[in-house]
Design a protein around this motif. Structure first.
Motif, PDB file in Angstrom:
ATOM      1  N   ASN A   1       1.030  -1.560   0.137  1.00 50.48           N
ATOM      2  CA  ASN A   1      -0.415  -0.348   0.139  1.00 50.48           C
ATOM      3  C   ASN A   1       1.029   1.109   0.159  1.00 50.48           C
ATOM      4  OD1 ASN A   1      -3.097  -0.989   1.700  1.00 50.48           O
ATOM      5  ND2 ASN A   1      -2.475  -1.572   0.150  1.00 50.48           N
ATOM      6  N   ASP A   2       2.015   1.243   1.029  1.00 48.94           N
ATOM      7  CA  ASP A   2       2.459   2.311   0.961  1.00 48.94           C
ATOM      8  C   ASP A   2       3.197   2.794  -0.504  1.00 48.94           C
ATOM      9  OD1 ASP A   2       1.860   2.748   3.205  1.00 48.94           O
ATOM     10  OD2 ASP A   2       3.956   1.247   4.374  1.00 48.94           O
ATOM     11  N   ARG A   3       3.291   1.683  -1.649  1.00 43.99           N
ATOM     12  CA  ARG A   3       3.951   1.880  -2.477  1.00 43.99           C
ATOM     13  C   ARG A   3       3.497   2.521  -3.218  1.00 43.99           C
ATOM     14  NH1 ARG A   3       8.055  -2.647  -5.265  1.00 43.99           N
ATOM     15  NH2 ARG A   3       9.934  -2.054  -3.492  1.00 43.99           N
ATOM     16  N   GLY A   4       1.965   2.361  -3.140  1.00 41.17           N
ATOM     17  CA  GLY A   4       0.468   2.912  -4.048  1.00 41.17           C
ATOM     18  C   GLY A   4       0.258   1.589  -4.299  1.00 41.17           C
ATOM     19  N   GLU A   5      -0.017   0.511  -3.803  1.00 44.86           N
ATOM     20  CA  GLU A   5      -0.167  -1.007  -4.953  1.00 44.86           C
ATOM     21  C   GLU A   5      -1.619  -1.414  -4.186  1.00 44.86           C
ATOM     22  OE1 GLU A   5       0.772  -2.365  -7.285  1.00 44.86           O
ATOM     23  OE2 GLU A   5       2.550  -1.751  -7.416  1.00 44.86           O
ATOM     24  N   LYS A   6      -2.818  -1.211  -4.639  1.00 45.76           N
ATOM     25  CA  LYS A   6      -4.110  -1.352  -3.836  1.00 45.76           C
ATOM     26  C   LYS A   6      -4.660  -2.343  -4.438  1.00 45.76           C
ATOM     27  CE  LYS A   6      -4.878   3.200  -2.474  1.00 45.76           C
ATOM     28  NZ  LYS A   6      -5.053   4.450  -2.026  1.00 45.76           N
ATOM     29  N   ASP A   7      -4.054  -2.914  -5.855  1.00 47.46           N
ATOM     30  CA  ASP A   7      -5.289  -4.251  -6.303  1.00 47.46           C
ATOM     31  C   ASP A   7      -4.188  -5.462  -6.221  1.00 47.46           C
ATOM     32  OD1 ASP A   7      -6.919  -5.377  -8.227  1.00 47.46           O
ATOM     33  OD2 ASP A   7      -5.504  -4.942  -9.452  1.00 47.46           O
ATOM     34  N   ILE A   8      -4.838  -5.192  -4.650  1.00 47.03           N
ATOM     35  CA  ILE A   8      -4.423  -6.926  -3.984  1.00 47.03           C
ATOM     36  C   ILE A   8      -5.392  -7.445  -4.058  1.00 47.03           C
ATOM     37  CG2 ILE A   8      -3.248  -7.608  -2.366  1.00 47.03           C
ATOM     38  CD1 ILE A   8      -1.722  -4.561  -2.083  1.00 47.03           C
ATOM     39  N   VAL A   9      -5.486  -8.642  -4.088  1.00 46.38           N
ATOM     40  CA  VAL A   9      -6.524 -10.161  -3.309  1.00 46.38           C
ATOM     41  C   VAL A   9      -6.053 -10.633  -2.180  1.00 46.38           C
ATOM     42  CG1 VAL A   9      -7.041 -12.641  -4.026  1.00 46.38           C
ATOM     43  CG2 VAL A   9      -7.244 -10.305  -5.844  1.00 46.38           C
ATOM     44  N   LEU A  10      -6.584 -10.620  -1.334  1.00 42.00           N
ATOM     45  CA  LEU A  10      -5.974 -11.032  -0.057  1.00 42.00           C
ATOM     46  C   LEU A  10      -6.174 -11.835   0.027  1.00 42.00           C
ATOM     47  CD1 LEU A  10      -5.078  -8.881   3.502  1.00 42.00           C
ATOM     48  CD2 LEU A  10      -5.962 -11.018   3.497  1.00 42.00           C
ATOM     49  N   VAL A  11      -5.576 -13.610   0.388  1.00 39.56           N
ATOM     50  CA  VAL A  11      -6.506 -14.562   1.083  1.00 39.56           C
ATOM     51  C   VAL A  11      -6.371 -15.235   2.064  1.00 39.56           C
ATOM     52  CG1 VAL A  11      -5.943 -17.552   0.097  1.00 39.56           C
ATOM     53  CG2 VAL A  11      -5.813 -15.441  -1.397  1.00 39.56           C
ATOM     54  N   ASP A  12      -6.923 -15.852   2.941  1.00 40.51           N
ATOM     55  CA  ASP A  12      -6.816 -16.270   4.010  1.00 40.51           C
ATOM     56  C   ASP A  12      -7.899 -17.095   4.955  1.00 40.51           C
ATOM     57  OD1 ASP A  12      -6.239 -16.110   7.932  1.00 40.51           O
ATOM     58  OD2 ASP A  12      -4.426 -14.415   6.660  1.00 40.51           O
ATOM     59  N   HIS A  13      -7.774 -17.525   6.695  1.00 32.87           N
ATOM     60  CA  HIS A  13      -8.492 -17.836   6.792  1.00 32.87           C
ATOM     61  C   HIS A  13      -9.093 -17.239   8.364  1.00 32.87           C
ATOM     62  CE1 HIS A  13     -11.443 -21.785   7.754  1.00 32.87           C
ATOM     63  NE2 HIS A  13     -10.312 -21.905   8.362  1.00 32.87           N
ATOM     64  N   LEU A  14     -10.361 -16.573   8.037  1.00 33.07           N
ATOM     65  CA  LEU A  14     -10.770 -15.647   9.336  1.00 33.07           C
ATOM     66  C   LEU A  14     -11.297 -16.514  10.442  1.00 33.07           C
ATOM     67  CD1 LEU A  14     -11.679 -13.027   7.766  1.00 33.07           C
ATOM     68  CD2 LEU A  14      -9.087 -13.148   9.047  1.00 33.07           C
ATOM     69  N   ALA A  15     -11.183 -18.117  10.296  1.00 28.47           N
ATOM     70  CA  ALA A  15     -11.626 -18.335  11.903  1.00 28.47           C
ATOM     71  C   ALA A  15     -11.433 -17.321  12.607  1.00 28.47           C
ATOM     72  CB  ALA A  15     -11.478 -19.984  11.932  1.00 28.47           C
ATOM     73  N   ASN A  16     -10.218 -17.155  13.099  1.00 31.52           N
ATOM     74  CA  ASN A  16     -10.122 -16.388  14.181  1.00 31.52           C
ATOM     75  C   ASN A  16     -10.647 -14.529  13.902  1.00 31.52           C
ATOM     76  OD1 ASN A  16      -9.191 -14.711  15.805  1.00 31.52           O
ATOM     77  ND2 ASN A  16      -6.539 -15.956  16.105  1.00 31.52           N
ATOM     78  N   GLY A  17     -11.631 -14.089  14.073  1.00 32.23           N
ATOM     79  CA  GLY A  17     -11.453 -13.133  13.903  1.00 32.23           C
ATOM     80  C   GLY A  17     -11.207 -12.243  13.692  1.00 32.23           C
ATOM     81  N   ARG A  18     -10.684 -12.543  15.003  1.00 33.19           N
ATOM     82  CA  ARG A  18      -9.652 -10.948  15.591  1.00 33.19           C
ATOM     83  C   ARG A  18      -8.634 -10.852  14.383  1.00 33.19           C
ATOM     84  NH1 ARG A  18     -10.672 -14.194  20.257  1.00 33.19           N
ATOM     85  NH2 ARG A  18     -12.248 -12.723  21.786  1.00 33.19           N
ATOM     86  N   LYS A  19      -7.778 -11.938  13.854  1.00 30.81           N
ATOM     87  CA  LYS A  19      -7.342 -10.906  13.030  1.00 30.81           C
ATOM     88  C   LYS A  19      -7.718 -10.227  11.966  1.00 30.81           C
ATOM     89  CE  LYS A  19      -5.306 -14.276  10.844  1.00 30.81           C
ATOM     90  NZ  LYS A  19      -5.249 -16.002   9.749  1.00 30.81           N
ATOM     91  N   MET A  20      -8.752 -10.395  11.945  1.00 32.82           N
ATOM     92  CA  MET A  20      -9.429  -8.496  11.101  1.00 32.82           C
ATOM     93  C   MET A  20      -8.615  -7.077  11.442  1.00 32.82           C
ATOM     94  SD  MET A  20     -11.193  -7.130  12.950  1.00 32.82           S
ATOM     95  CE  MET A  20     -11.562  -5.690  11.685  1.00 32.82           C
ATOM     96  N   LEU A  21      -8.154  -7.281  12.980  1.00 34.52           N
ATOM     97  CA  LEU A  21      -7.115  -6.312  13.216  1.00 34.52           C
ATOM     98  C   LEU A  21      -6.567  -5.708  12.428  1.00 34.52           C
ATOM     99  CD1 LEU A  21      -7.971  -6.958  16.455  1.00 34.52           C
ATOM    100  CD2 LEU A  21      -9.750  -5.233  15.835  1.00 34.52           C
ATOM    101  N   ASN A  22      -6.031  -6.691  11.976  1.00 30.29           N
ATOM    102  CA  ASN A  22      -4.490  -6.510  10.666  1.00 30.29           C
ATOM    103  C   ASN A  22      -4.871  -5.755   9.614  1.00 30.29           C
ATOM    104  OD1 ASN A  22      -2.346  -7.487  13.242  1.00 30.29           O
ATOM    105  ND2 ASN A  22      -2.751  -9.552  12.269  1.00 30.29           N
ATOM    106  N   LEU A  23      -6.477  -6.017   8.851  1.00 34.22           N
ATOM    107  CA  LEU A  23      -6.764  -5.714   8.022  1.00 34.22           C
ATOM    108  C   LEU A  23      -7.439  -4.262   7.756  1.00 34.22           C
ATOM    109  CD1 LEU A  23      -8.011  -8.656   6.688  1.00 34.22           C
ATOM    110  CD2 LEU A  23      -5.545  -8.175   6.965  1.00 34.22           C
ATOM    111  N   ALA A  24      -7.369  -3.227   9.202  1.00 32.18           N
ATOM    112  CA  ALA A  24      -9.318  -2.566   9.319  1.00 32.18           C
ATOM    113  C   ALA A  24      -7.627  -1.652   8.348  1.00 32.18           C
ATOM    114  CB  ALA A  24      -8.595  -2.624  10.735  1.00 32.18           C
ATOM    115  N   ASP A  25      -6.060  -1.349   8.408  1.00 31.73           N
ATOM    116  CA  ASP A  25      -6.203   0.013   8.083  1.00 31.73           C
ATOM    117  C   ASP A  25      -5.085  -0.511   6.598  1.00 31.73           C
ATOM    118  OD1 ASP A  25      -3.789  -1.480   8.453  1.00 31.73           O
ATOM    119  OD2 ASP A  25      -2.361   0.180   9.296  1.00 31.73           O
ATOM    120  N   LEU A  26      -5.798  -1.275   5.968  1.00 38.56           N
ATOM    121  CA  LEU A  26      -4.609  -2.092   4.418  1.00 38.56           C
ATOM    122  C   LEU A  26      -5.981  -2.014   3.912  1.00 38.56           C
ATOM    123  CD1 LEU A  26      -3.083  -5.165   5.898  1.00 38.56           C
ATOM    124  CD2 LEU A  26      -2.184  -2.811   5.634  1.00 38.56           C
TER     125      LEU A  26
END
Length: 320
Positions: free
Chosen positions: A20-45
């Motif tokens: 993102n800092d490089r200006g890249e926003k066309d990003i497909v993110l793959v994960d497994h959010l069984a632990n929903g608290r991981k979304m806190l890592n995504l909130a500012d992305l």
């Protein structure tokens, strides 16, 4: 388009932040959010789309799904070194990685992936990217080793950029969701805040209390290595990603205590279940990195821990 697997995890989310800092926003993110608290890592992305890991790999094998891929950063895995369900670990770490790599080859897309320094086992044979040094002692390590072997066989037959990174002991922002698997810097910080003590294991493998040594590397340095190799597609192969300098757990604890300006070190008995399955010493041979042309110096424990705690404790304060 850029694909980041494990993108809600520790290294993955830091990688997305750097993109993102490089200006890249066309990003497909793959994960497994069984632990929903991981979304806190995504909130500012900033990302373009999200897929669950199971859904994604099936779609990725479908011709025509996702074209013009600039890179796949494969950071996702079952990272628990205590997981002994071999079938589960191999399915998630080995088979899944093979399927992604095969898809990248079919699409002519760069593939940069997370291996692990755990492939070196006890380390008594050294920490060089050399088959003679590789003796995994748990299922996680074996799954990473076996995929490296798969990559080694494919490299001479392919031309796309394929790079594996054997991460040593990574610490830094966005790891709090990992619980017990979070870095010692994270745990020492909480312990000093709550108990005014940093709790370290007593000596093991002939080492004095807290003098077990690891190659601790800040996640910012890890991300920088990933992006450097993406910028240099002519560099292919498997590389150690560490500082090249082992430092003690005592040094990590002292760096935390120094940051807080208070606290003491307390030693606790070495756990029985870790005996024979614990790396008491790691130190990356980073000659391969240097030969490839990566010249940046890495943060020391003192520098990196201070930088991390600046972020971590500001983050904790903001949540109070």
């Amino acid at each position: 388009m850029i694909i980041v697997t494990g993108g809600a995890g520790f290294i993955g989310s830091n990688l997305v932040r750097a993109l993102n800092d490089r200006g890249e926003k066309d990003i497909v993110l793959v994960d497994h959010l069984a632990n929903g608290r991981k979304m806190l890592n995504l909130a500012d992305l900033e990302i373009a789309d999200y897929f669950d890991k199971s859904e994604f790999v099936q779609k990725f094998e479908t011709p025509g799904f996702l074209k013009n891929i600039k890179a796949v950063f494969h950071q996702g895995a079952c990272s628990a070194t205590t997981e002994w369900d071999g079938r589960f670990v191999m399915e998630n770490n080995y088979d899944y990685s093979k399927r992604l790599l095969d898809g990248c080859i079919a699409r002519n897309a760069p593939f940069l992936y997370a291996s692990s320094a755990s492939v070196y086992g006890s380390g008594r044979h050294g920490f060089r990217v050399d088959r003679r040094c590789e003796h995994p002692i748990n299922m996680y390590a074996y799954s990473k080793f076996q995929f490296d072997q798969y990559v080694r066989r494919l490299l001479p037959e392919t031309s796309i950029p394929i790079v594996g990174f054997r991460y040593f002991n990574v610490y830094g922002p966005r790891e709090q969701h990992k619980g017990a698997m979070s870095s010692t810097a994270y745990h020492f910080n909480r312990q000093v805040i709550e108990q005014k003590k940093a709790r370290l294991f007593e000596g093991s493998d002939g080492m004095a209390d807290g003098e077990q040594r690891r190659d601790f590397i800040h996640v910012g340095d890890v991300v920088d290595v990933n992006l450097w190799f993406w910028d240099h597609p002519e560099r292919r192969g498997i590389y150690n990603v560490g500082t090249g300098k082992a430092e003690t757990f005592n040094a990590v604890a002292q760096a935390v205590i120094d940051w807080h300006g208070e606290g003491v070190i307390e030693y606790i008995p070495f756990p029985e279940h870790l005996k024979g399955a614990y790396q008491s010493y790691t130190q990356a041979d980073i000659s391969g990195l240097r030969e490839a042309g990566y010249e940046k110096e890495f943060l020391t424990v003192k520098q990196g821990v201070a930088k991390y705690l600046d972020w971590l404790n500001a983050d904790l304060a903001n949540k109070l």
